[in-house]
Scaffold this motif. Structure first.
Motif, PDB file in Angstrom:
ATOM      1  N   UNK A 167       9.239  30.962 -39.787  1.00 15.87           N
ATOM      2  CA  UNK A 167       8.663  31.090 -38.865  1.00 15.87           C
ATOM      3  C   UNK A 167       7.471  30.406 -39.037  1.00 15.87           C
ATOM      4  N   UNK A 168       7.396  29.958 -40.831  1.00 14.42           N
ATOM      5  CA  UNK A 168       6.286  28.518 -41.661  1.00 14.42           C
ATOM      6  C   UNK A 168       6.144  27.726 -40.172  1.00 14.42           C
ATOM      7  N   UNK A 169       7.270  26.602 -39.604  1.00 14.49           N
ATOM      8  CA  UNK A 169       7.311  25.619 -39.110  1.00 14.49           C
ATOM      9  C   UNK A 169       5.808  25.888 -37.394  1.00 14.49           C
ATOM     10  N   UNK A 170       6.138  27.682 -36.654  1.00 11.89           N
ATOM     11  CA  UNK A 170       6.092  27.598 -35.560  1.00 11.89           C
ATOM     12  C   UNK A 170       4.636  27.551 -35.458  1.00 11.89           C
ATOM     13  N   UNK A 171       4.546  28.184 -36.976  1.00  9.74           N
ATOM     14  CA  UNK A 171       3.299  28.893 -37.537  1.00  9.74           C
ATOM     15  C   UNK A 171       2.096  27.957 -37.945  1.00  9.74           C
ATOM     16  N   UNK A 172       2.284  26.974 -37.893  1.00  4.97           N
ATOM     17  CA  UNK A 172       1.983  25.598 -38.338  1.00  4.97           C
ATOM     18  C   UNK A 172       1.277  24.913 -37.494  1.00  4.97           C
ATOM     19  N   UNK A 173       2.232  24.974 -36.096  1.00  6.09           N
ATOM     20  CA  UNK A 173       1.984  24.564 -34.556  1.00  6.09           C
ATOM     21  C   UNK A 173       1.140  24.952 -34.083  1.00  6.09           C
ATOM     22  N   UNK A 174       1.001  25.957 -34.253  1.00  4.65           N
ATOM     23  CA  UNK A 174      -0.249  27.221 -34.118  1.00  4.65           C
ATOM     24  C   UNK A 174      -1.468  26.651 -34.846  1.00  4.65           C
ATOM     25  N   UNK A 175      -1.316  26.115 -35.891  1.00  4.42           N
ATOM     26  CA  UNK A 175      -2.378  26.177 -36.363  1.00  4.42           C
ATOM     27  C   UNK A 175      -2.984  24.040 -36.377  1.00  4.42           C
ATOM     28  N   UNK A 176      -1.816  23.480 -36.196  1.00  3.60           N
ATOM     29  CA  UNK A 176      -2.161  22.187 -36.128  1.00  3.60           C
ATOM     30  C   UNK A 176      -3.456  21.739 -34.961  1.00  3.60           C
ATOM     31  N   UNK A 177      -4.313  20.351 -36.107  1.00  2.00           N
ATOM     32  CA  UNK A 177      -5.381  19.861 -35.018  1.00  2.00           C
ATOM     33  C   UNK A 177      -4.787  18.998 -33.812  1.00  2.00           C
ATOM     34  N   UNK A 178      -6.178  18.823 -33.130  1.00  2.00           N
ATOM     35  CA  UNK A 178      -5.568  17.770 -32.131  1.00  2.00           C
ATOM     36  C   UNK A 178      -7.013  17.126 -31.451  1.00  2.00           C
ATOM     37  N   UNK A 179      -7.208  16.101 -32.302  1.00  2.00           N
ATOM     38  CA  UNK A 179      -8.558  15.381 -31.622  1.00  2.00           C
ATOM     39  C   UNK A 179      -9.893  16.529 -31.919  1.00  2.00           C
ATOM     40  N   UNK A 180      -9.432  16.950 -33.525  1.00  2.00           N
ATOM     41  CA  UNK A 180     -10.530  18.059 -34.136  1.00  2.00           C
ATOM     42  C   UNK A 180     -10.543  19.547 -33.425  1.00  2.00           C
ATOM     43  N   UNK A 181      -9.765  19.447 -32.501  1.00  2.00           N
ATOM     44  CA  UNK A 181      -9.549  21.204 -31.835  1.00  2.00           C
ATOM     45  C   UNK A 181      -7.977  21.497 -32.174  1.00  2.00           C
ATOM     46  N   UNK A 182      -8.574  22.826 -32.318  1.00  2.00           N
ATOM     47  CA  UNK A 182      -6.649  23.952 -33.131  1.00  2.00           C
ATOM     48  C   UNK A 182      -6.149  23.606 -31.430  1.00  2.00           C
ATOM     49  N   UNK A 183      -5.136  23.251 -31.678  1.00  2.00           N
ATOM     50  CA  UNK A 183      -4.045  23.459 -30.415  1.00  2.00           C
ATOM     51  C   UNK A 183      -3.500  25.450 -30.522  1.00  2.00           C
ATOM     52  N   UNK A 184      -4.117  25.615 -29.429  1.00  2.00           N
ATOM     53  CA  UNK A 184      -3.301  26.989 -28.781  1.00  2.00           C
ATOM     54  C   UNK A 184      -2.645  27.049 -27.957  1.00  2.00           C
ATOM     55  N   UNK A 185      -1.054  27.492 -29.419  1.00  2.00           N
ATOM     56  CA  UNK A 185       0.191  28.129 -28.276  1.00  2.00           C
ATOM     57  C   UNK A 185       0.149  28.993 -27.885  1.00  2.00           C
ATOM     58  N   UNK A 186       0.744  29.173 -26.918  1.00  2.00           N
ATOM     59  CA  UNK A 186       0.543  30.888 -25.620  1.00  2.00           C
ATOM     60  C   UNK A 186       1.837  31.120 -26.098  1.00  2.00           C
ATOM     61  N   UNK A 187       2.258  32.459 -26.904  1.00  2.00           N
ATOM     62  CA  UNK A 187       3.068  32.958 -26.897  1.00  2.00           C
ATOM     63  C   UNK A 187       3.896  34.255 -25.514  1.00  2.00           C
ATOM     64  N   UNK A 188       4.187  34.077 -25.279  1.00  2.00           N
ATOM     65  CA  UNK A 188       4.518  35.503 -24.074  1.00  2.00           C
ATOM     66  C   UNK A 188       4.995  35.897 -24.452  1.00  2.00           C
ATOM     67  N   UNK A 189       3.760  37.543 -24.091  1.00  2.00           N
ATOM     68  CA  UNK A 189       3.330  38.864 -23.772  1.00  2.00           C
ATOM     69  C   UNK A 189       4.423  39.568 -24.840  1.00  2.00           C
ATOM     70  N   UNK A 190       5.224  39.481 -24.350  1.00  2.00           N
ATOM     71  CA  UNK A 190       6.655  40.620 -24.577  1.00  2.00           C
ATOM     72  C   UNK A 190       7.190  39.861 -25.569  1.00  2.00           C
ATOM     73  N   UNK A 191       7.613  38.726 -25.905  1.00  2.00           N
ATOM     74  CA  UNK A 191       8.148  37.912 -27.247  1.00  2.00           C
ATOM     75  C   UNK A 191       6.776  38.668 -28.301  1.00  2.00           C
ATOM     76  N   UNK A 192       5.930  37.931 -28.015  1.00  2.00           N
ATOM     77  CA  UNK A 192       4.856  38.140 -29.176  1.00  2.00           C
ATOM     78  C   UNK A 192       4.962  40.029 -29.320  1.00  2.00           C
ATOM     79  N   UNK A 193       4.809  40.637 -28.995  1.00  2.00           N
ATOM     80  CA  UNK A 193       5.177  42.187 -29.188  1.00  2.00           C
ATOM     81  C   UNK A 193       6.121  42.302 -30.292  1.00  2.00           C
TER      82      UNK A 193
END
Length: 394
Positions: A346-372
């Motif tokens: 999970x380390x790398x994918x978690x990093x992808x969520x926090x990665x900055x793009x042009x100073x803004x957070x990149x919000x990855x959307x995880x499918x709801x069922x999978x996320x739960x």
């Protein structure tokens, strides 16, 4: 309806012919938008077009509306029950899939000189964060329980990706920096098929290299989802191997034969490794990302792309791989073993969520069922899903 096939599933001549084929359906849409000067309007409207069951926006040019309607459903031969069967694999190993794809598959893509040159011509050599975010989101949307059905977000993702590829083809072909007679079509069907095999066959190989157990049934289902996805991306059905065994053969005999060193591939890899180092806290861990890449890809590819060597980190990663194999054997019986195993993935994918793009957070959307399900086992890299009111950062 049974699938029909009218061409060989493998073979160099057929693969070479794909180098000169684009995507006529999507290419025609981009040509129409450029002629009419409506690309900006379409980009703005499509930014809010995200769900499989969302009606096609009314305020779109007719060519775009027709394209979205025609490309809205999977191919007739697709067995959606079989697609759904891959969901349990994503629940158990989806985080590992994303990690191996990031550490290995993206680097293997950079081992292909022609697609790497395409990236350089689109000025994206210095934007590894964006490519990583887009790739991660594409794969996350594919991991939903019914990726091509109601409630998912994968179909619009595929449709937009296909249009982006067509736009790249349009502008590079007219840039004066590309020779179609010698180089073929930019982002041609050969490139698309190669990427599909890298993201499917080679990801499965990479998972096994780091000690993740994948059954043959899971591997077949995973490849099948990618084959349906490939058809929706415009890859001719008769160009895609029907079985995983055929896909492995084509990958080994043809796709990997396109690998080689290139200045663009080396720079892309270097920038990607820099990004990984910013995602792993502390200078003490510099070098571990390169060691992970060397664990997942072949030594030849790593050397071509000048992935740094580190004896100490290589020993650590190798020992970790052996530990992963031991933990995998006890995964179903030990919650502690499961937590340790999945934390690494999970380390790398978690990093992808926090990665900055042009100073803004990149919000990855995880499918709801999978996320739960990931939250229930403590491996979800994002603790909340972005609301619909949050802007999509691209």
């Amino acid at each position: 309806m049974p699938e029909t096939r009218n061409a060989p599933t493998a073979g160099l001549p057929a693969f070479e012919e794909l180098k000169f084929r684009g995507d006529p359906l999507a290419d025609a849409v981009i040509a129409d938008l450029v002629r009419s000067g409506k690309t900006g309007v379409v980009n703005e409207v499509l930014a809010h077009f995200r769900d499989n069951d969302q009606p096609v926006p009314a305020d779109l040019p007719e060519s775009v509306r027709r394209y979205l309607v025609v490309t809205d459903v999977p191919p007739e031969w697709a067995d959606l029950d079989r697609v759904a069967g891959a969901y349990e694999f994503f629940v158990d190993d989806g985080v590992h899939v994303a990690s191996v794809l990031s550490f290995g598959a993206m680097v293997n893509c950079y081992a292909q000189p022609r697609p790497s040159r395409v990236l350089s011509l689109t000025h994206r050599l210095n934007q590894p964060h964006r490519r990583l975010s887009e790739t991660s989101q594409f794969v996350l949307n594919m991991m939903g329980p019914a990726p091509f059905g109601a409630g998912g977000a994968f179909v619009p993702t595929i449709q937009k990706t296909r249009l982006i590829h067509a736009a790249v083809r349009y502008f590079i072909t007219r840039s004066g920096e590309w020779d179609p007679a010698a180089d073929g079509v930019p982002l041609c069907q050969q490139d698309m098929l190669g990427a599909l095999l890298i993201f499917s066959v080679q990801v499965l190989d990479g998972m096994r290299r780091i000690g993740i157990t994948v059954t043959e049934r899971e591997a077949e289902d995973y490849y099948y989802v990618w084959r349906v996805t490939g058809a929706m991306l415009g890859i001719p059905a008769d160009a895609m191997p029907e079985t995983l065994a055929e896909a492995r053969e084509l990958n080994a005999n043809v796709v990997e034969a396109t690998y080689g060193p290139s200045p663009e591939g080396i720079e892309l890899t270097r920038n990607l490794l820099r990004l990984y180092e910013t995602m792993i806290p502390g200078k003490a861990f510099d070098g571990v990302a390169a060691a992970m890449v060397r664990q997942v890809v072949t030594p030849e590819v790593a050397d071509w792309l000048e992935v740094p060597r580190s004896r100490s980190w290589s020993r650590v990663v190798g020992a970790g791989t052996r530990l992963m194999r031991l933990l995998e054997r006890s995964e179903d019986r030990s919650r502690t073993a499961t937590a340790v195993l999945d934390k690494a993935g999970s380390l790398l994918l978690g990093g992808s969520v926090r990665t900055l793009t042009n100073g803004q957070p990149t919000a990855l959307t995880i499918p709801a069922g999978l996320r739960e399900k990931w939250l229930a086992t403590g491996v979800c890299p994002a603790q909340r899903a972005p609301s619909r009111a949050e802007p999509e950062t691209r």
